[in-house]
Design an enzyme around this catalytic site. Structure first.
Site, PDB file in Angstrom:
ATOM      1  N   ASP A 129      -2.381  48.427  38.439  1.00 27.44           N
ATOM      2  CA  ASP A 129      -3.208  49.634  38.523  1.00 27.44           C
ATOM      3  C   ASP A 129      -2.349  50.854  38.862  1.00 27.44           C
ATOM      4  O   ASP A 129      -1.144  50.744  39.093  1.00 27.44           O
ATOM      5  CB  ASP A 129      -4.336  49.428  39.560  1.00 27.44           C
ATOM      6  CG  ASP A 129      -3.810  48.818  40.840  1.00 27.44           C
ATOM      7  OD1 ASP A 129      -2.821  49.359  41.382  1.00 27.44           O
ATOM      8  OD2 ASP A 129      -4.359  47.780  41.304  1.00 27.44           O
ATOM      9  N   ASP A 168       0.138  56.443  19.216  1.00 30.04           N
ATOM     10  CA  ASP A 168      -0.134  55.120  18.678  1.00 30.04           C
ATOM     11  C   ASP A 168      -0.393  55.171  17.158  1.00 30.04           C
ATOM     12  O   ASP A 168      -1.206  55.975  16.703  1.00 30.04           O
ATOM     13  CB  ASP A 168      -1.382  54.584  19.394  1.00 30.04           C
ATOM     14  CG  ASP A 168      -1.585  53.103  19.219  1.00 30.04           C
ATOM     15  OD1 ASP A 168      -0.761  52.340  19.729  1.00 30.04           O
ATOM     16  OD2 ASP A 168      -2.576  52.719  18.565  1.00 30.04           O
ATOM     17  N   ASP A 190      -0.026  57.743  26.533  1.00 24.24           N
ATOM     18  CA  ASP A 190      -0.241  57.088  25.250  1.00 24.24           C
ATOM     19  C   ASP A 190      -1.446  57.744  24.600  1.00 24.24           C
ATOM     20  O   ASP A 190      -2.494  57.893  25.236  1.00 24.24           O
ATOM     21  CB  ASP A 190      -0.506  55.592  25.464  1.00 24.24           C
ATOM     22  CG  ASP A 190       0.081  54.737  24.359  1.00 24.24           C
ATOM     23  OD1 ASP A 190      -0.138  55.078  23.183  1.00 24.24           O
ATOM     24  OD2 ASP A 190       0.747  53.736  24.674  1.00 24.24           O
ATOM     25  N   HIS A 198       5.759  46.621  24.644  1.00 24.61           N
ATOM     26  CA  HIS A 198       4.651  45.704  24.926  1.00 24.61           C
ATOM     27  C   HIS A 198       4.179  44.939  23.692  1.00 24.61           C
ATOM     28  O   HIS A 198       3.311  44.086  23.806  1.00 24.61           O
ATOM     29  CB  HIS A 198       3.487  46.495  25.523  1.00 24.61           C
ATOM     30  CG  HIS A 198       2.914  47.461  24.528  1.00 24.61           C
ATOM     31  ND1 HIS A 198       3.638  48.533  24.032  1.00 24.61           N
ATOM     32  CD2 HIS A 198       1.718  47.493  23.893  1.00 24.61           C
ATOM     33  CE1 HIS A 198       2.887  49.181  23.147  1.00 24.61           C
ATOM     34  NE2 HIS A 198       1.720  48.573  23.048  1.00 24.61           N
ATOM     35  N   ASP A 199       4.713  45.272  22.521  1.00 21.98           N
ATOM     36  CA  ASP A 199       4.333  44.574  21.288  1.00 21.98           C
ATOM     37  C   ASP A 199       5.425  43.630  20.793  1.00 21.98           C
ATOM     38  O   ASP A 199       5.254  42.978  19.759  1.00 21.98           O
ATOM     39  CB  ASP A 199       4.064  45.589  20.159  1.00 21.98           C
ATOM     40  CG  ASP A 199       2.844  46.454  20.425  1.00 21.98           C
ATOM     41  OD1 ASP A 199       1.909  45.986  21.099  1.00 21.98           O
ATOM     42  OD2 ASP A 199       2.836  47.609  19.943  1.00 21.98           O
TER      43      ASP A 199
HETATM   44  C1  GLC Z   1      -0.055  49.932  18.533  1.00 22.58           C
HETATM   45  C2  GLC Z   1       0.063  49.458  19.952  1.00 22.58           C
HETATM   46  C3  GLC Z   1      -0.491  48.075  20.042  1.00 22.58           C
HETATM   47  C4  GLC Z   1      -1.948  48.132  19.675  1.00 22.58           C
HETATM   48  C5  GLC Z   1      -2.154  48.784  18.316  1.00 22.58           C
HETATM   49  C6  GLC Z   1      -3.575  49.191  18.131  1.00 22.58           C
HETATM   50  O1  GLC Z   1       0.717  49.210  17.664  1.00 22.58           O
HETATM   51  O2  GLC Z   1       1.381  49.554  20.388  1.00 22.58           O
HETATM   52  O3  GLC Z   1      -0.329  47.507  21.303  1.00 22.58           O
HETATM   53  O4  GLC Z   1      -2.481  46.845  19.650  1.00 22.58           O
HETATM   54  O5  GLC Z   1      -1.400  49.945  18.143  1.00 22.58           O
HETATM   55  O6  GLC Z   1      -3.886  50.269  18.956  1.00 22.58           O
HETATM   56 CA    CA Z   2      -5.570  45.976  40.737  1.00 22.49          CA
END
Ligand code: GLC
Ligand code: CA
Length: 553
Positions: free
Chosen positions: A32, A202, A101, A331-332
């Site tokens: 968080d 994104d 983001d 993260h991907d």
């Molecule tokens: C981007 C993000 C990914 C997400 C996708 C849809 O690729 O990095 O984590 O799932 O867009 O928003």
């Molecule tokens: Ca928490």
């Protein structure tokens, strides 16, 4: 030669936080905002200039926050707007900027715009999204969604389908509607006025779709590929330029567009040095070098030759005309040391430092993904129950269901490639749950947290963490690291990645990285060693995973 315009975001190192997995302050097992605030000193010690915060907006979390139901509110699980404001102020106090983001290719299906849109065909918000009639009793076209299944969802209330390139809880916004653009730009200005320092955008290359939404004429897999019709679509540059005029220009922001599947020519437009669109882009070529039988799913490792060819192409291709972003991890993606290095106990530390050297000495803005600075490794969960990621679970269902992969083959692919490899909790110390939470973590902690954690590394001069500090310091102190021209070397070498950075009329750096676990011959330049992952060097060879940065003139 083009003289680069000086910008703070060209001189910066960015640290990506995936808030759900970073630090939990209240024991509910979910990271968080207060958890982030509590660890800002750690980031200041590391020396980073900015944080890219994966989405923290209100969201039902079908895709961990990449499905936003209210852009002007904070996700309940992450805290409140007061917590956000405090985090922002505390970060700024430490000289750390905050990049948000921006997820505006789609919203959540629970966003007020979509709730309205689906009510009736006449609703004023109907055209905020893509609604189409069925075709021959089927979906309007043959596109597949990124997370499995068709890209269309039928909605009984109005007897039409809506488009979702991602999950069915992520309906795509219709950017051709000027009211959508007004609403998005308003929201962006609202965040800028709050004092944030930039946007990571994104899947921004997908916001303009071919108006006919045509079928993929020759689908290779279970579904057709939407990419040719949505990626770098007809009006994308027009929209980004409009965004630039209406939001970005006149503000001193870091902007980075996520643009998979793009050419150098397209990248030069998105990240043009004239700053008419964005500051830089994330291209994907070097993280997509090993296509599998179906999309990215494979256990194959990329070769040095392929990696070098790709990275050098982007370095030289954007030189002087557009700005690169540098990343191996996010993260991907799976963990960098597991994918490109060697995560065995013997070579993990050396190879993590070697990869960091290769990346951070290149031209562009480097991004560190949380835990990369510790050499965190893939989780490689062996049981499907441990996976949480909607993409991993959805494609498992599709590909195993259709017999493209056996369950064993698909599990092996997940262990190598699944996004959850990078989403396990940040490893802070060797206490239970790696110090991430006092509760039950939303996703399993990587079993190796007793060996690999921040507490063990911050005061150890030989740690991966300390090495990252040194790399960041070098970038801040030596303008050749930021602005020097990239010149490839040893382009045919089977083991060594090498290049120079030339700051014209000033000085030159040389970088050598051994990508193997063997000693290899290499006639490296003489010069002052600025940084290395070995204390001693041997003439005319590089030791296993040795990396060396020299000032050579
Ligand atoms: C981007 C993000 C990914 C997400 C996708 C849809 O690729 O990095 O984590 O799932 O867009 O928003
Ligand atoms: Ca928490």
């Amino acid at each position: 030669m083009v003289k680069e315009t000086k910008r703070w975001w060209k001189e910066a190192v960015v640290y990506q936080i995936y808030p759900r997995s970073f630090a939990d302050s209240n024991g509910d097992g979910i990271g968080d905002l207060n958890g982030i605030t509590a660890h800002l000193d750690y980031l200041q010690l590391l020396g980073v200039d900015a944080i890219w915060l994966s989405p923290v907006y209100q969201s039902p979390n079908d895709d961990n926050g990449y499905d936003i139901s209210d852009y002007r509110d904070i996700m309940d699980e992450f805290g409140t707007m007061e917590d956000f404001d405090r985090m922002l102020a505390e970060a700024h106090k430490r000289g750390i900027r905050i990049v948000m983001d921006l997820v505006v290719n789609h919203t959540s299906d629970e966003h007020a715009w979509f709730v309205e849109s689906r009510k009736s065909r006449e609703n004023p918000y109907r055209d905020f999204y893509f609604w189409r009639d069925s075709k021959d009793g089927r979906e309007p076209n043959n596109w597949g969604s990124c997370f499995g299944g068709s890209a269309w969802e039928y909605d009984e209330a109005t007897d039409q389908y809506y488009l979702h390139l991602f999950s069915k809880k992520q309906p795509d916004l219709n950017w051709d509607n000027p009211a959508v653009r007004d609403a998005v730009f308003d929201m962006m200005n609202w965040w800028c006025d709050k004092g944030i320092d930039g946007f990571r955008m994104d899947v921004i290359s997908m916001i303009s779709k071919e108006p006919e939404l045509p079928d993929d004429p020759a689908p290779k897999g279970l579904y057709g590929d939407f990419n040719p019709f949505v990626n770098c679509g007809p009006r994308v540059h027009e929209y980004i330029q409009e965004m630039n005029r209406r939001v970005l220009s006149g503000r001193d922001l870091l902007t980075v567009g996520e643009t998979g599947n793009i050419s150098i020519e397209e990248a030069r437009r998105f990240a043009n040095a004239d700053e008419s669109e964005l500051g830089m882009i994330f291209q994907f070529e070097h993280v997509e070098l090993t296509p599998g039988r179906a999309g990215k799913w494979t256990t194959e490792k990329p070769t040095l030759a392929a990696l070098r060819k790709s990275l050098n192409k982007w370095q030289t291709g954007l030189e002087g005309c557009a700005w690169n972003s540098l990343y191996l991890d996010n993260h991907d993606q799976p963990r960098a040391v597991s994918r490109f290095g060697n995560d065995s106990p013997e070579f993990r530390v050396r190879s993590a430092k070697m990869l960091a050297t290769m990346l951070h000495m290149m031209k562009g803005t480097p991004y560190i993904y949380q835990g990369e600075e510790l050499g965190m490794t893939n989780a490689g969960f062996v049981s499907l129950e441990d996976y949480r990621d909607i993409e991993s679970l959805g494609t498992y269902r599709d590909l195993v269901g259709a017999g493209v992969y056996t369950p064993e083959e698909m599990m092996a692919c997940l262990q190598e490639i699944s996004r959850d490899n990078a989403r396990t909790p940040m490893q802070w110390n060797d206490s239970e749950n790696a110090g991430f939470t006092t509760g039950t973590p939303w996703i399993r902690v990587n079993d190796n947290y007793r060996e690999i954690n921040a507490a063990a590394q911050v005061d150890d001069p030989d740690s991966v963490f300390s090495y990252y500090r040194a790399l960041i310091r070098l970038r801040h102190e030596d303008p050749a690291v930021v602005y020097g021209t990239f010149v490839p070397m040893l382009e045919e070498d089977p083991a060594v990645y090498a290049y120079r950075r030339v700051l014209e009329g000033d000085h030159t750096l040389a970088v050598y990285c051994n990508f193997t676990s063997e000693e290899v011959p290499c006639g490296w330049d003489c010069g002052e060693v600025l940084l290395s992952n070995y204390a001693g060097h041997k003439a005319d060879l590089l030791q296993p995973y040795e990396a060396i940065v020299l000032r050579v003139g």
